[in-house]
Design a protein around this motif. Sequence first.
Motif, PDB file in Angstrom:
ATOM      1  N   PRO A 309      -0.553 -13.317  13.392  1.00  0.00           N
ATOM      2  CA  PRO A 309       0.703 -14.024  13.676  1.00  0.00           C
ATOM      3  C   PRO A 309       1.359 -14.547  12.403  1.00  0.00           C
ATOM      4  CG  PRO A 309      -0.990 -14.657  15.243  1.00  0.00           C
ATOM      5  CD  PRO A 309      -1.672 -13.825  14.192  1.00  0.00           C
ATOM      6  N   GLY A 310       2.636 -14.206  12.212  1.00  0.00           N
ATOM      7  CA  GLY A 310       3.401 -14.679  11.067  1.00  0.00           C
ATOM      8  C   GLY A 310       3.288 -13.829   9.820  1.00  0.00           C
ATOM      9  N   LYS A 311       2.413 -12.815   9.837  1.00  0.00           N
ATOM     10  CA  LYS A 311       2.148 -12.034   8.638  1.00  0.00           C
ATOM     11  C   LYS A 311       3.248 -10.995   8.416  1.00  0.00           C
ATOM     12  CE  LYS A 311      -1.868  -9.872   6.416  1.00  0.00           C
ATOM     13  NZ  LYS A 311      -3.205  -9.276   6.680  1.00  0.00           N
ATOM     14  N   ILE A 312       3.691 -10.859   7.179  1.00  0.00           N
ATOM     15  CA  ILE A 312       4.689  -9.865   6.783  1.00  0.00           C
ATOM     16  C   ILE A 312       3.971  -8.546   6.496  1.00  0.00           C
ATOM     17  CG2 ILE A 312       6.413  -9.260   5.039  1.00  0.00           C
ATOM     18  CD1 ILE A 312       7.314 -11.461   6.967  1.00  0.00           C
ATOM     19  N   PRO A 313       4.498  -7.411   6.972  1.00  0.00           N
ATOM     20  CA  PRO A 313       3.767  -6.139   6.836  1.00  0.00           C
ATOM     21  C   PRO A 313       3.718  -5.617   5.410  1.00  0.00           C
ATOM     22  CG  PRO A 313       5.935  -5.756   7.770  1.00  0.00           C
ATOM     23  CD  PRO A 313       5.753  -7.250   7.719  1.00  0.00           C
ATOM     24  N   HIS A 314       2.762  -4.703   5.227  1.00  0.00           N
ATOM     25  CA  HIS A 314       2.600  -4.050   3.928  1.00  0.00           C
ATOM     26  C   HIS A 314       3.453  -2.794   3.819  1.00  0.00           C
ATOM     27  CE1 HIS A 314       0.956  -2.397   0.313  1.00  0.00           C
ATOM     28  NE2 HIS A 314       0.397  -1.363   0.938  1.00  0.00           N
ATOM     29  N   GLU A 315       3.353  -1.898   4.818  1.00  0.00           N
ATOM     30  CA  GLU A 315       4.131  -0.668   4.728  1.00  0.00           C
ATOM     31  C   GLU A 315       4.420  -0.102   6.117  1.00  0.00           C
ATOM     32  OE1 GLU A 315       1.920   3.102   3.504  1.00  0.00           O
ATOM     33  OE2 GLU A 315       0.569   1.561   2.722  1.00  0.00           O
ATOM     34  N   LEU A 316       5.483   0.687   6.166  1.00  0.00           N
ATOM     35  CA  LEU A 316       5.945   1.315   7.397  1.00  0.00           C
ATOM     36  C   LEU A 316       6.131   2.794   7.142  1.00  0.00           C
ATOM     37  CD1 LEU A 316       7.221   1.112  10.309  1.00  0.00           C
ATOM     38  CD2 LEU A 316       9.415   0.779   9.132  1.00  0.00           C
ATOM     39  N   ARG A 317       5.531   3.635   7.981  1.00  0.00           N
ATOM     40  CA  ARG A 317       5.675   5.082   7.842  1.00  0.00           C
ATOM     41  C   ARG A 317       5.912   5.713   9.207  1.00  0.00           C
ATOM     42  NH1 ARG A 317       4.406   7.071   2.784  1.00  0.00           N
ATOM     43  NH2 ARG A 317       3.226   5.676   1.412  1.00  0.00           N
ATOM     44  N   SER A 318       6.331   6.975   9.190  1.00  0.00           N
ATOM     45  CA  SER A 318       6.589   7.696  10.433  1.00  0.00           C
ATOM     46  C   SER A 318       5.307   8.018  11.182  1.00  0.00           C
ATOM     47  CB  SER A 318       7.345   8.999  10.143  1.00  0.00           C
ATOM     48  OG  SER A 318       8.571   8.752   9.510  1.00  0.00           O
ATOM     49  N   ALA A 319       4.227   8.196  10.458  1.00  0.00           N
ATOM     50  CA  ALA A 319       2.943   8.562  11.059  1.00  0.00           C
ATOM     51  C   ALA A 319       1.838   7.904  10.264  1.00  0.00           C
ATOM     52  CB  ALA A 319       2.782  10.080  11.061  1.00  0.00           C
ATOM     53  N   ALA A 320       0.632   7.982  10.787  1.00  0.00           N
ATOM     54  CA  ALA A 320      -0.515   7.422  10.079  1.00  0.00           C
ATOM     55  C   ALA A 320      -0.654   8.085   8.705  1.00  0.00           C
ATOM     56  CB  ALA A 320      -1.784   7.629  10.899  1.00  0.00           C
ATOM     57  N   LEU A 321      -1.113   7.298   7.737  1.00  0.00           N
ATOM     58  CA  LEU A 321      -1.320   7.786   6.376  1.00  0.00           C
ATOM     59  C   LEU A 321      -2.799   8.042   6.174  1.00  0.00           C
ATOM     60  CD1 LEU A 321      -0.280   8.295   3.452  1.00  0.00           C
ATOM     61  CD2 LEU A 321      -0.779   5.888   2.995  1.00  0.00           C
ATOM     62  N   VAL A 328      -8.940   6.437   2.567  1.00  0.00           N
ATOM     63  CA  VAL A 328      -7.942   5.535   3.140  1.00  0.00           C
ATOM     64  C   VAL A 328      -7.296   6.201   4.353  1.00  0.00           C
ATOM     65  CG1 VAL A 328      -5.720   4.400   2.739  1.00  0.00           C
ATOM     66  CG2 VAL A 328      -7.483   4.367   0.968  1.00  0.00           C
ATOM     67  N   HIS A 329      -7.259   5.470   5.467  1.00  0.00           N
ATOM     68  CA  HIS A 329      -6.582   5.927   6.683  1.00  0.00           C
ATOM     69  C   HIS A 329      -5.859   4.716   7.261  1.00  0.00           C
ATOM     70  CE1 HIS A 329      -8.964   9.638   6.487  1.00  0.00           C
ATOM     71  NE2 HIS A 329      -9.982   8.847   6.206  1.00  0.00           N
ATOM     72  N   LEU A 330      -4.537   4.722   7.174  1.00  0.00           N
ATOM     73  CA  LEU A 330      -3.740   3.562   7.568  1.00  0.00           C
ATOM     74  C   LEU A 330      -2.855   3.898   8.753  1.00  0.00           C
ATOM     75  CD1 LEU A 330      -2.531   2.332   4.035  1.00  0.00           C
ATOM     76  CD2 LEU A 330      -4.648   1.755   5.236  1.00  0.00           C
ATOM     77  N   PRO A 331      -2.666   2.945   9.667  1.00  0.00           N
ATOM     78  CA  PRO A 331      -1.742   3.161  10.784  1.00  0.00           C
ATOM     79  C   PRO A 331      -0.300   3.188  10.298  1.00  0.00           C
ATOM     80  CG  PRO A 331      -2.515   0.897  10.759  1.00  0.00           C
ATOM     81  CD  PRO A 331      -3.297   1.620   9.704  1.00  0.00           C
ATOM     82  N   PRO A 332       0.626   3.689  11.111  1.00  0.00           N
ATOM     83  CA  PRO A 332       2.028   3.785  10.654  1.00  0.00           C
ATOM     84  C   PRO A 332       2.631   2.437  10.232  1.00  0.00           C
ATOM     85  CG  PRO A 332       1.693   5.105  12.622  1.00  0.00           C
ATOM     86  CD  PRO A 332       0.432   4.322  12.432  1.00  0.00           C
ATOM     87  N   LEU A 333       2.325   1.367  10.954  1.00  0.00           N
ATOM     88  CA  LEU A 333       2.752   0.022  10.559  1.00  0.00           C
ATOM     89  C   LEU A 333       1.498  -0.750  10.196  1.00  0.00           C
ATOM     90  CD1 LEU A 333       4.870  -2.176  10.188  1.00  0.00           C
ATOM     91  CD2 LEU A 333       4.707  -2.667  12.644  1.00  0.00           C
ATOM     92  N   TYR A 334       1.363  -1.071   8.920  1.00  0.00           N
ATOM     93  CA  TYR A 334       0.122  -1.641   8.393  1.00  0.00           C
ATOM     94  C   TYR A 334       0.426  -2.978   7.730  1.00  0.00           C
ATOM     95  CZ  TYR A 334      -4.213  -1.911   5.601  1.00  0.00           C
ATOM     96  OH  TYR A 334      -5.396  -2.299   5.024  1.00  0.00           O
ATOM     97  N   TYR A 335      -0.433  -3.954   8.002  1.00  0.00           N
ATOM     98  CA  TYR A 335      -0.222  -5.322   7.535  1.00  0.00           C
ATOM     99  C   TYR A 335      -1.205  -5.732   6.440  1.00  0.00           C
ATOM    100  CZ  TYR A 335       2.930  -6.107  11.483  1.00  0.00           C
ATOM    101  OH  TYR A 335       3.982  -6.057  12.367  1.00  0.00           O
ATOM    102  N   GLY A 336      -1.900  -4.784   5.828  1.00  0.00           N
ATOM    103  CA  GLY A 336      -2.936  -5.113   4.864  1.00  0.00           C
ATOM    104  C   GLY A 336      -2.415  -5.553   3.514  1.00  0.00           C
ATOM    105  N   THR A 337      -1.750  -6.693   3.483  1.00  0.00           N
ATOM    106  CA  THR A 337      -1.273  -7.308   2.251  1.00  0.00           C
ATOM    107  C   THR A 337      -1.473  -8.806   2.361  1.00  0.00           C
ATOM    108  OG1 THR A 337       0.710  -7.859   0.960  1.00  0.00           O
ATOM    109  CG2 THR A 337       1.059  -7.223   3.231  1.00  0.00           C
ATOM    110  N   VAL A 338      -1.988  -9.407   1.301  1.00  0.00           N
ATOM    111  CA  VAL A 338      -2.246 -10.846   1.322  1.00  0.00           C
ATOM    112  C   VAL A 338      -1.121 -11.639   0.670  1.00  0.00           C
ATOM    113  CG1 VAL A 338      -3.472 -11.002  -0.890  1.00  0.00           C
ATOM    114  CG2 VAL A 338      -4.135 -12.511   1.013  1.00  0.00           C
TER     115      VAL A 338
END
Length: 626
Positions: A309-321, A328-338
Amino acid sequence: MTITPLQPLLNDATIILQAPTQVWSDAAGRMGASPIHGIYHGDVRHVRSVATGVDGTELESIACATPTAQTAVFTDVLRGIDDDQADPKVRMDRERLVAAGSFHERIVVSSARDVSLSVRLTVTIAPDFAPLQQVKAGIAGADEWTWDGTRVRSATASFTVEAADAAISIEDAESAPGAGIRLRWQVDVPPRGRVELDWALAFEDATLVVGAPTSVADAVHVATSDSRVRRWLDRAAGDLAALRLSAPEHPDDAFYAAGAPWFFTLFGRDSIWAARLALALDPEIAASTLRVLGRLQGTKTDAATAEAPGKIPHELRSAALSLPNEGVHLPPLYYGTVDATPLWVCLLADARDAGLSDADLRDLLPNLRAALDWMIVHGDASGSGFIDYVDQTGHGLANQGWKDSGDSIQWQDGHLAEGPIALSEVQGYAYEAAMRGAELLDALDEQGGDDLRQWAADLRRRFRAAFWVETSEGRYPAIALDAHGAAVDSLSSNIGHLIGTGILDPDEERACAEVLISPTMSSGYGIRTLSTGAAGYWPLSYHGGSVWAHDTAIAVHGMLRAGLTAEAAVIARELVDSAEGFDYRVPELQSGDSRIPGGIPVPYPAACRPQAWSAAAAVVCAQALG
């Protein structure tokens, strides 16, 4: 023998772009020999190669010009159809233009001969449809496609081919991935005359989650008396304009794509820092970047996406990366940034300083409160008392600050730090965000400002007790605390991000600035990511000894706010020297090799360019140098 796939090198390639479309070739305009070559739209390489030929002659390249981010002109001489005199009298110029979703080339054959020339010219286009992530991993292969005479289609993307006065056909007998589409012209070039031929491609991809914005950048003039800084600013402004994207649902809200070729999309941290550094050039993009990221702000806890909750995302892509060679296997909308969440608050405060209205500020109040709550409630995942991170999936980003490679957080003796990791600069961002957030709440007559100031004061006190180390290189804040609360003692550029945040007192800021301009940290072209005194230092390490323009510019940005103008000018001048060595298109990063008199900066061969925050560094350097 097994050959390990390798990421393509980029340093010798020529790029033209207008997000979300980019074109990579060599300096002669040839496309296909290098793994990076091709025409990309979104996250797909639609065209692998383009080969131009003139019957009876080789094309001998003599010039390449890229007057804007979107255009290139390649010049060849055609000596096989020339006379026997020394001066070349027949030439070909290819004028390329890329726009969002399209590619156009004009071919001009000119002759100074006294006779007419009959010329047969061909352009062969090889469709590809390889995913961008496969190109990056060095494992790209052509996808299946079909051809109906004008349109090339794959499962998700397509492009049309148009050519004036040309015959268009499949080169081979069957429409298969190995075939090419051939354009053929038979023309007569009059004595001392010229002919012009045009062809174009138009791209479509229904899966795109980002696209060209409807808004046009209205850049503000940034004053400078330095001619080299002006050249860098002009190039940077063009590149930033070419990197503008938006979400299709809100095409008026632009943000900067992180960079080409791999990061042609929304990255929370990168887009925020690019907007912050370029604020004096493009004040409007700060507000739109805040809105774009606010719409994607986390609302729930999800370990698979690293959402909270409240976290700003790391990256947005059309498909999983998926980057199998990096694990590394990331979902299309990934929040892994501190760090993106506190930086979002800092950008909001900067935007208000730059003229954001109270009405617009109030519209973002729910996002502001949610971001501040994430810092205080969710940011300390391990109970360490500091904002930290750890990848809970095993296939996300192991490091979630801006130095996000797997070996970026290391001790002075070279061994890697064990997570959860609490980065030093993130504590500085959080302190600044809490203090500025309190000001914003006060400005709106909202409650909570005093609690934020108390939280910030406590963080500042804990930081001073836990992070400062003393080694053979001096006394400075550690890069991080590890899983055991131990201060990871390597000297790194991260300390430059602390300056100007308020978490250091003035004497501490000056001490950090002095360390950064010392010979172990300053390469002569910017600040190294890791000191030469560290066991793990290597000048071509992505985060362990290289120089990043934005990283150095953040230190300059902080020094200016801290009143350390002389130190800021020294470092800014180094970046200008670096920019000159790269013809004023500064790459993502460069080698950390020490400057050699009369030399030029050594490239990091896989560095992206243009990169939004590298371009935005020009604005801060102009401010530092006046």
